[in-house]
Every structure is written in C-alpha cells, then in structure tokens.
Design a protein around this motif. Structure first.
Motif, PDB file in Angstrom:
ATOM      1  N   ILE A 132     -25.665 -30.974 -11.201  1.00  0.00           N
ATOM      2  CA  ILE A 132     -24.338 -31.339 -10.672  1.00  0.00           C
ATOM      3  C   ILE A 132     -23.421 -30.118 -10.675  1.00  0.00           C
ATOM      4  O   ILE A 132     -23.405 -29.345 -11.621  1.00  0.00           O
ATOM      5  CB  ILE A 132     -23.718 -32.478 -11.521  1.00  0.00           C
ATOM      6  CG1 ILE A 132     -24.581 -33.737 -11.395  1.00  0.00           C
ATOM      7  CG2 ILE A 132     -22.280 -32.770 -11.103  1.00  0.00           C
ATOM      8  CD1 ILE A 132     -24.180 -34.870 -12.315  1.00  0.00           C
ATOM      9  N   SER A 133     -22.667 -29.940  -9.601  1.00  0.00           N
ATOM     10  CA  SER A 133     -21.655 -28.860  -9.522  1.00  0.00           C
ATOM     11  C   SER A 133     -20.341 -29.463  -9.083  1.00  0.00           C
ATOM     12  O   SER A 133     -20.316 -30.473  -8.380  1.00  0.00           O
ATOM     13  CB  SER A 133     -22.027 -27.846  -8.440  1.00  0.00           C
ATOM     14  OG  SER A 133     -22.971 -26.940  -8.892  1.00  0.00           O
ATOM     15  N   LEU A 134     -19.252 -28.794  -9.460  1.00  0.00           N
ATOM     16  CA  LEU A 134     -17.938 -29.198  -8.961  1.00  0.00           C
ATOM     17  C   LEU A 134     -17.409 -28.050  -8.106  1.00  0.00           C
ATOM     18  O   LEU A 134     -17.588 -26.879  -8.444  1.00  0.00           O
ATOM     19  CB  LEU A 134     -16.986 -29.466 -10.132  1.00  0.00           C
ATOM     20  CG  LEU A 134     -15.588 -29.970  -9.743  1.00  0.00           C
ATOM     21  CD1 LEU A 134     -15.637 -31.421  -9.283  1.00  0.00           C
ATOM     22  CD2 LEU A 134     -14.607 -29.855 -10.913  1.00  0.00           C
ATOM     23  N   GLY A 135     -16.747 -28.391  -7.026  1.00  0.00           N
ATOM     24  CA  GLY A 135     -16.097 -27.375  -6.194  1.00  0.00           C
ATOM     25  C   GLY A 135     -14.604 -27.622  -6.163  1.00  0.00           C
ATOM     26  O   GLY A 135     -14.157 -28.753  -5.992  1.00  0.00           O
ATOM     27  N   VAL A 136     -13.843 -26.554  -6.381  1.00  0.00           N
ATOM     28  CA  VAL A 136     -12.397 -26.603  -6.112  1.00  0.00           C
ATOM     29  C   VAL A 136     -12.201 -25.601  -4.983  1.00  0.00           C
ATOM     30  O   VAL A 136     -12.260 -24.395  -5.202  1.00  0.00           O
ATOM     31  CB  VAL A 136     -11.568 -26.231  -7.362  1.00  0.00           C
ATOM     32  CG1 VAL A 136     -10.081 -26.184  -7.026  1.00  0.00           C
ATOM     33  CG2 VAL A 136     -11.815 -27.234  -8.489  1.00  0.00           C
ATOM     34  N   CYS A 469     -14.516 -31.477  -4.892  1.00  0.00           N
ATOM     35  CA  CYS A 469     -15.702 -32.311  -4.652  1.00  0.00           C
ATOM     36  C   CYS A 469     -16.813 -31.982  -5.643  1.00  0.00           C
ATOM     37  O   CYS A 469     -16.877 -30.879  -6.180  1.00  0.00           O
ATOM     38  CB  CYS A 469     -16.202 -32.105  -3.219  1.00  0.00           C
ATOM     39  SG  CYS A 469     -16.632 -30.417  -2.832  1.00  0.00           S
ATOM     40  N   ALA A 470     -17.662 -32.981  -5.876  1.00  0.00           N
ATOM     41  CA  ALA A 470     -18.816 -32.775  -6.758  1.00  0.00           C
ATOM     42  C   ALA A 470     -20.065 -33.179  -5.992  1.00  0.00           C
ATOM     43  O   ALA A 470     -20.026 -34.065  -5.142  1.00  0.00           O
ATOM     44  CB  ALA A 470     -18.667 -33.620  -8.010  1.00  0.00           C
ATOM     45  N   TRP A 471     -21.164 -32.500  -6.281  1.00  0.00           N
ATOM     46  CA  TRP A 471     -22.429 -32.794  -5.604  1.00  0.00           C
ATOM     47  C   TRP A 471     -23.587 -32.620  -6.568  1.00  0.00           C
ATOM     48  O   TRP A 471     -23.467 -31.959  -7.597  1.00  0.00           O
ATOM     49  CB  TRP A 471     -22.605 -31.905  -4.376  1.00  0.00           C
ATOM     50  CG  TRP A 471     -22.638 -30.426  -4.664  1.00  0.00           C
ATOM     51  CD1 TRP A 471     -23.745 -29.676  -4.924  1.00  0.00           C
ATOM     52  CD2 TRP A 471     -21.516 -29.523  -4.721  1.00  0.00           C
ATOM     53  NE1 TRP A 471     -23.378 -28.356  -5.133  1.00  0.00           N
ATOM     54  CE2 TRP A 471     -22.024 -28.242  -5.018  1.00  0.00           C
ATOM     55  CE3 TRP A 471     -20.136 -29.684  -4.550  1.00  0.00           C
ATOM     56  CZ2 TRP A 471     -21.202 -27.112  -5.158  1.00  0.00           C
ATOM     57  CZ3 TRP A 471     -19.324 -28.564  -4.687  1.00  0.00           C
ATOM     58  CH2 TRP A 471     -19.853 -27.300  -4.984  1.00  0.00           C
ATOM     59  N   GLY A 474     -30.714 -32.238  -5.072  1.00  0.00           N
ATOM     60  CA  GLY A 474     -31.944 -33.036  -5.131  1.00  0.00           C
ATOM     61  C   GLY A 474     -32.697 -32.695  -3.882  1.00  0.00           C
ATOM     62  O   GLY A 474     -32.461 -31.654  -3.276  1.00  0.00           O
ATOM     63  N   LYS A 475     -33.577 -33.599  -3.420  1.00  0.00           N
ATOM     64  CA  LYS A 475     -34.245 -33.350  -2.136  1.00  0.00           C
ATOM     65  C   LYS A 475     -33.187 -33.132  -1.063  1.00  0.00           C
ATOM     66  O   LYS A 475     -33.299 -32.276  -0.212  1.00  0.00           O
ATOM     67  CB  LYS A 475     -35.121 -34.543  -1.788  1.00  0.00           C
ATOM     68  CG  LYS A 475     -36.511 -34.425  -2.363  1.00  0.00           C
ATOM     69  CD  LYS A 475     -37.537 -35.148  -1.483  1.00  0.00           C
ATOM     70  CE  LYS A 475     -38.893 -35.064  -2.155  1.00  0.00           C
ATOM     71  NZ  LYS A 475     -39.179 -36.276  -2.953  1.00  0.00           N
ATOM     72  N   LYS A 476     -32.141 -33.990  -1.129  1.00  0.00           N
ATOM     73  CA  LYS A 476     -31.016 -33.837  -0.209  1.00  0.00           C
ATOM     74  C   LYS A 476     -29.778 -33.743  -1.099  1.00  0.00           C
ATOM     75  O   LYS A 476     -29.682 -34.461  -2.093  1.00  0.00           O
ATOM     76  CB  LYS A 476     -30.947 -35.083   0.679  1.00  0.00           C
ATOM     77  CG  LYS A 476     -30.104 -34.911   1.903  1.00  0.00           C
ATOM     78  CD  LYS A 476     -30.417 -36.018   2.927  1.00  0.00           C
ATOM     79  CE  LYS A 476     -29.615 -35.807   4.204  1.00  0.00           C
ATOM     80  NZ  LYS A 476     -28.185 -36.064   4.042  1.00  0.00           N
ATOM     81  N   THR A 477     -28.860 -32.839  -0.757  1.00  0.00           N
ATOM     82  CA  THR A 477     -27.654 -32.715  -1.573  1.00  0.00           C
ATOM     83  C   THR A 477     -26.828 -33.991  -1.458  1.00  0.00           C
ATOM     84  O   THR A 477     -26.536 -34.447  -0.355  1.00  0.00           O
ATOM     85  CB  THR A 477     -26.820 -31.512  -1.087  1.00  0.00           C
ATOM     86  OG1 THR A 477     -27.637 -30.367  -1.210  1.00  0.00           O
ATOM     87  CG2 THR A 477     -25.562 -31.335  -1.912  1.00  0.00           C
ATOM     88  N   GLU A 478     -26.478 -34.555  -2.621  1.00  0.00           N
ATOM     89  CA  GLU A 478     -25.762 -35.826  -2.609  1.00  0.00           C
ATOM     90  C   GLU A 478     -24.315 -35.588  -3.022  1.00  0.00           C
ATOM     91  O   GLU A 478     -24.055 -35.003  -4.074  1.00  0.00           O
ATOM     92  CB  GLU A 478     -26.464 -36.746  -3.633  1.00  0.00           C
ATOM     93  CG  GLU A 478     -25.928 -38.125  -3.690  1.00  0.00           C
ATOM     94  CD  GLU A 478     -26.467 -38.871  -4.924  1.00  0.00           C
ATOM     95  OE1 GLU A 478     -25.983 -39.974  -5.169  1.00  0.00           O
ATOM     96  OE2 GLU A 478     -27.342 -38.322  -5.654  1.00  0.00           O
ATOM     97  N   MET A 479     -23.377 -36.016  -2.172  1.00  0.00           N
ATOM     98  CA  MET A 479     -21.959 -35.883  -2.522  1.00  0.00           C
ATOM     99  C   MET A 479     -21.607 -36.995  -3.512  1.00  0.00           C
ATOM    100  O   MET A 479     -21.830 -38.172  -3.243  1.00  0.00           O
ATOM    101  CB  MET A 479     -21.073 -36.013  -1.275  1.00  0.00           C
ATOM    102  CG  MET A 479     -21.210 -34.912  -0.253  1.00  0.00           C
ATOM    103  SD  MET A 479     -20.941 -33.250  -0.877  1.00  0.00           S
ATOM    104  CE  MET A 479     -19.155 -33.207  -1.035  1.00  0.00           C
ATOM    105  N   LEU A 480     -21.053 -36.619  -4.650  1.00  0.00           N
ATOM    106  CA  LEU A 480     -20.704 -37.606  -5.672  1.00  0.00           C
ATOM    107  C   LEU A 480     -19.212 -37.902  -5.659  1.00  0.00           C
ATOM    108  O   LEU A 480     -18.760 -38.930  -6.158  1.00  0.00           O
ATOM    109  CB  LEU A 480     -21.078 -37.072  -7.069  1.00  0.00           C
ATOM    110  CG  LEU A 480     -22.531 -36.645  -7.281  1.00  0.00           C
ATOM    111  CD1 LEU A 480     -22.695 -36.018  -8.653  1.00  0.00           C
ATOM    112  CD2 LEU A 480     -23.454 -37.855  -7.134  1.00  0.00           C
TER     113      LEU A 480
END
Ligand code: ADP
Ligand code: MG
Length: 528
Positions: A132-136, A469-471, A474-480
């Motif tokens: 999991i990563s967070l973006g600002v 945003c956080a994501w 995985g196989k496909k990047t999932e927006m959390l």
C-alpha cells in the motif's frame, strides 16, 4: 506598471474591477497583517534562531482574491481523481517506467538513486514489503487563451506540472483561503463577493489540511489492519529538512494528527543522519523509531511522510541509506521511491506522447487528461528530441521553457535565454532536460504584499489541485482511497517567470471564480 499599494493613485489602475478607496486599503492591510500573524501564515527566520526565541515573517499574499475562470477550476477538480489514478498506476508500473525512461534511469544521478533503491529492495525481497502507498499530489495549471471557433478565444486549462513528491503549500493555501473568506465576512471587500454574511459562491472551499490529515489517517489505519498484531504503539514519522524555514506549512498537519481522537502520534525526524540514528528495522520489517524525546519510544512506524529528500544534495551516504531503509520497511511510504520517480518532468513528457495515456486509462479519460497538456519535447537523440534541440538552438526558443530534472523552483530556463544556455550543457547531460511550450495566461491587476514590500501590478495566477489517494499493488493496481480535498493558488507579477512563494517569486492567493463571458473586450485589451 508596478506601483505601491495604498494611496489614491491605486484607484486609477484597477480597471473594470471593484475600486478600493485609500481607507479601505488601509483596513485590508491592517486586517491581513494581524490575520497572518495570528494564524501562522508565516516563514521562520531560521538564520536568526536563538536557543530561547525565533522570529518569523509573513508569507507573500494577495490582498484581494484574483479572478480565475470557473469552468477551468471545475474541470481541474473533476480531473483530479483521474490524475490520482493515473499517477498511482505510473507509480506501480516498473516495466513502463523502465521502458519509457530507458537510459535516463542509469544516467540521471537522482533517478538512478531512486531506481537502484527500488531494484535493490525488490531483488532482496522478491516484492516490495508494503503493497500500500499513499500519494499527496498536486497538479498545477494556468489558463491561456485558446482559439474557440473562428474569431473567438476562451481560457483553457493547461498543466504546468504534476507533483507526486513532498508537495508543499497546502497549509498556507488553506490559511489564505480562510483569510480571504474572513475579509469578505467583515466587509473588507464591500459587496464584491455578495452579502458579506452569506457564504461567497465565487470563493471555492479549501480543506487541504484536513484532506492530508484524513489521507495519513487512512494510511495509518490501513497499516494497522494489515500488520501482524503487536503491542508496540504505532505512529507516523514526518521526514523533514533541517533548519526548515517553511515549518508553518508542515506543523499544522502534525498538530491535527495529534488532535484526532484517539490521537495519532506524529514525530518529526530529519532526513539523512538523524533518521539513520533513530530508526531500525524489526524482525518482520517493521520500521522502529527510538528516541529520547519520544514518549512512546520505541514506536512502530505506520507511515513515513516525506517532506524531505527532494534535492539530490540530500542523498549523501546517510541520505541514501535512510531512504533505502524506509523503502525496505513495512511502513506505508508517502510516496514510495517509484512514486517519487513519477514526479520527474521526464515522466510528464513521456505521458504526453501519443498513446501513452491509453496504457493506463480508458480512451475517454485519456482524452480529458490529454486536453490539459502543452506540447513537450525530450532533449535526447530521438527524432522528436532532435526537433526539440533544434527549437532550443534557434529564435524559435522564444515561447518555450527548458526544464532540468529538478524540483522546487528556480531551475528553469526561459525563452531567448535557452540557446545560450543550451550551448553550455554537456552532451551527456542533455537528456536530463525537457522542452515545453510556454503557457501565457491572461494577466490581471492585483495588489500583492510580502515582508519585502507591496506591489500593484499586472499578474498571472497558477492553480494547484491537491489530490490525496492510496493504492495497493497487485496484479492490477487497486485504488483504495481517492480524494480532492483542496487547492493552492499562487499569483506572481507578470514579469516574473518562477512561482515559488518561499523563494520570494509568488504570492498565495484564492481563486475568485469567474464566469467567462465572450464580451470581455476590456480585459482582452488590457492583456495586449
Ligand atoms: P518546479 O516547481 O519543479 O521548479 P515547474 O515546472 O513548476 O517546476 O516550474 C516552475 C514555475 O515556472 C511554475 O510554477 C510556473 O510559474 C513556471 N512555468 C513552468 N512551466 C511553464 C510553462 N510551460 N509556461 C509558463 N510558465 C511555466
Ligand atoms: Mg512547480
């Protein structure tokens, strides 16, 4: 024409906009000085700091919110979740980055540091320890006039750059937005924005501070939910630069985390040596913070929020190893090293290539995003790169800006200064640059003040939309998590190229949303 704020002469140059009398301007000035002083709209005078005290100076601000086309503002807000998704996907797509950046990843010193940290961790562990990563994020725009139909022009939303790393200014912008709303309420703008006691429909809300805090809280909770149970207290580290003049932009985020119920611990740690000495990796990859000044020491770090590590000079031996340690840990990074790579202007240029956006987004979203791009050129030996180099060495360079792969303001070369500069760039360093068409927004009069003085002049403004945003990889990047909580808005004298407020070029401001009508001849004439 430059002139000082205050005095009756001001009224003559304000054009078609509301006119302010001398006493009204005096009222604005005294109200703003006190508001800034009491709300931390300031920069710290770090050079004069003593053990027992420190002074500060107000950040540069605009007295009155500047006009900004409403449709462009609304489009920028609407696009932000798509930009968030795009850059989340770029930040997880090792193959795309490797293919598109190519030699740049080896030959650009900074990019190579980030890339080698990434490859080192991935090779050692088989995958990144924290999915999991967070973006600002912050997407910056200006609004030049573009052709509409045969004889008409209208302002369009055009992107200056997209920032994924250590985005500053959200707190200052939030405070100045609140200040302009307060000035409206106390009647300092008369009826310019409607009834002073009604919410002004032309001043959009700004919840930048709360938005960043909510994002950090989301990442903190996501870490706890996905980690093995442990008795150690969990908290956030804000990684900062030493002797930072801009603490007023960072501290309120930290205080707001502590003000949560229950409080979310947040400690400031200086990038490099101090971070190396106070952190270690636990048995399961936990990042452990140990310090005499931390009441909960040892603290298990849930989130590493980087507000440092943006300058190459910070990556000495300790700088490199502390960044690698963060990446190797299970803490959620804001952002990851790949997320940091995504901020390079080279990535912006690659995304503007035909078909590039479609790798990440559907056609409709790609078209919307692409409509905000200015033309850009790589400066390498590709066909397009040679074309860019031709522009850079000729009179055509006027109307372009040359950008190195550096952040933070003061690095770009503009217009007719490009050819002479380009001659001196060593051949091997040329691919670090991109060339971009200049955006020329419609200028307007504004009154600007800072500790250096006051100005009444033609200005241009730049809107930054904040994305949090956080994501999950995985196989496909999932927006959390995908939010657009606020904005920054900066105004500078038209004669200035750069915009950084901290470096003294720009001024914080608020957009006064403006319905562009096609009968705006006076404004057009003034612009010419
Ligand atoms: P950084 O903020 O990383 O130094 P930017 O690309 O944002 O780099 O450039 C700094 C400033 O230069 C911007 O805030 C803007 O005022 C000005 N600028 C950059 N690109 C353009 C452009 N294409 N047209 C007009 N002004 C630009
Ligand atoms: Mg910028």
């Amino acid at each position: 024409m430059m002139g000082h704020v205050g005095g009756a002469d001001f009224i003559d140059v304000w054009g078609e906009d509301p006119k302010f009398t001398g006493p009204q301007i005096q009222f604005l000035l005294s109200s703003i000085k006190d508001y800034q002083l009491t709300h931390g709209s300031t920069l710290k005078n770090v050079n004069d700091e003593k053990l027992h005290t420190v002074q500060s100076r107000p950040v540069g601000v605009s007295l009155v919110p500047s006009k900004f086309p409403r449709n462009c503002f609304e489009k920028a807000v609407e696009l932000q979740p798509v930009f968030n998704e795009l850059y989340a996907r770029v930040s997880t797509d090792e193959q795309w980055l490797e293919q598109e950046l190519g030699d740049f990843l080896q030959e650009n010193t900074f990019a190579n540091i980030l890339w080698s940290i990434y490859r080192g961790v991935r090779n050692d562990y088989g995958q990144m320890p924290q999915p999991i990563s967070l973006g600002v994020f912050r997407s910056d725009y200006m609004t030049p006039l573009v052709q509409r139909g045969h004889n008409e022009e209208e302002p369009a939303l055009k992107q200056v750059e997209f920032n994924t790393f250590s985005c500053a200014g959200a707190t200052h912008a939030n405070i100045v937005a609140d200040m302009h709303r307060h000035l409206h309420k106390i009647g300092a703008y008369g009826s310019m924005l409607g009834d002073p006691l009604q919410t002004p429909k032309d001043l959009p809300p700004n919840n930048g501070i709360r938005g960043i805090v909510e994002g950090l809280k989301f990442a903190h909770n996501a870490y706890i939910e996905t980690s093995p149970a442990s008795n150690m207290r969990k908290g956030i580290l804000m990684i900062v630069q030493p002797s930072n003049t801009n603490i007023a932009d960072e501290r309120p985020i930290e205080y707001a985390l502590w003000a949560q119920d229950p409080p979310i611990p947040c400690f400031r740690v200086i990038f490099g040596g101090p971070a190396m000495r106070t952190t270690s990796l636990g048995e399961n990859g936990e990042l452990i913070y140990t310090s005499d000044t931390c009441a909960f020491s040892p603290l298990e770090v849930s989130v590493v929020y980087l507000r440092a590590g943006l300058d190459l000079e910070e990556y000495n031996h300790d700088g490199y190893h502390c960044r690698a340690r963060f990446e190797e840990s299970r803490a959620v990074k804001v952002p990851s090293v790949l997320g940091h790579l995504a901020t390079f202007k080279k990535v912006q240029e690659r995304l503007a290539m035909p078909g590039a956006l479609e790798h990440f987004l559907d056609e409709e979203k790609s078209a919307l995003i692409r409509s905000t791009f200015m033309e850009m050129w790589p400066m390498d030996n590709s066909e397009r790169g040679l074309w860019g180099q031709e522009i850079a060495t000729s009179e055509e360079s006027f109307g372009h800006v040359l950008k190195p792969s550096l952040e933070g303001g003061g690095n770009n070369i503009y217009n007719d200064r490009i050819p002479e500069f380009w001659e001196q760039v060593p051949v091997e360093a040329r691919k670090n640059y991109i060339l971009m068409k200049m955006i020329s927004p419609l200028p307007q009069k504004a009154m600007l003040i800072s500790f250096k003085g006051s100005w009444n002049c033609q200005t241009v403004s730049e809107l930054g939309i904040l994305g949090v945003c956080a994501w999950r990889v995985g196989k496909k990047t999932e927006m959390l998590y995908n939010e657009t909580p606020g904005w920054t808005f900066k105004t500078k004298p038209e004669t200035e190229n750069e915009m950084s407020v901290v470096k003294g070029y720009g001024f914080f401001d608020s957009p006064r949303l403006w319905d562009v009508d096609m009968n705006w001849e006076p404004a057009k004439k003034e612009a010419k």
